[in-house]
Design a protein around this motif. Structure first.
Motif, PDB file in Angstrom:
ATOM      1  N   LEU A  17       8.477 -24.060  12.462  1.00 40.48           N
ATOM      2  CA  LEU A  17       8.489 -22.607  12.683  1.00 40.48           C
ATOM      3  C   LEU A  17       9.083 -22.256  14.045  1.00 40.48           C
ATOM      4  O   LEU A  17       9.857 -21.298  14.168  1.00 40.48           O
ATOM      5  CB  LEU A  17       7.070 -22.045  12.572  1.00 40.48           C
ATOM      6  N   THR A  18       8.731 -23.025  15.062  1.00 38.41           N
ATOM      7  CA  THR A  18       9.255 -22.780  16.406  1.00 38.41           C
ATOM      8  C   THR A  18      10.770 -22.964  16.440  1.00 38.41           C
ATOM      9  O   THR A  18      11.495 -22.138  17.014  1.00 38.41           O
ATOM     10  CB  THR A  18       8.566 -23.704  17.438  1.00 38.41           C
ATOM     11  N   LEU A  31       3.190 -16.717  16.551  1.00 36.53           N
ATOM     12  CA  LEU A  31       3.846 -18.003  16.771  1.00 36.53           C
ATOM     13  C   LEU A  31       3.440 -18.595  18.119  1.00 36.53           C
ATOM     14  O   LEU A  31       3.243 -19.803  18.238  1.00 36.53           O
ATOM     15  CB  LEU A  31       5.367 -17.859  16.683  1.00 36.53           C
TER      16      LEU A  31
END
Length: 102
Positions: A17-18, A31
């Protein structure tokens, strides 16, 4: 200090995701919470602290926020970097315009 295994499922998800967020220049508070490994309790406590500062229009430097973050989450690896991530996410989301400006 907590050791993080980069091959654990949750860590892999956060890493993917990062990387995706970085590629599209996407910032969001959720996040940051994932990336900095906040528990739900730690996340609520830090966000409530920031909300209180914003509502009362109290100035809050990144240095002071990092100190508070270390009190809430003493096992954090780099509090300053985490606060910088929060600041970028807040700007992207239009949140907390009166804090972390110093």
């Amino acid at each position: 200090m907590k050791t993080i295994d980069i091959f654990e499922h949750d860590e892999l998800v956060v890493n993917v995701l990062t990387q995706m967020a970085e590629k599209v220049d996407f910032n969001c508070v959720e996040l940051v919470l994932l990336d900095c490994h906040f528990s739900a309790k730690e996340g609520r406590k830090f966000m409530n602290y920031l909300i209180k500062k914003q509502v009362t229009k109290q100035k809050l430097s990144k240095k002071k926020a990092a100190k508070k973050l270390l009190k809430i989450k003493p096992d954090i690896v780099n509090a300053k970097a985490c606060v910088d991530q929060f600041k970028a996410a807040f700007i992207a989301e239009g949140r907390f315009p009166d804090i972390l400006n110093q």
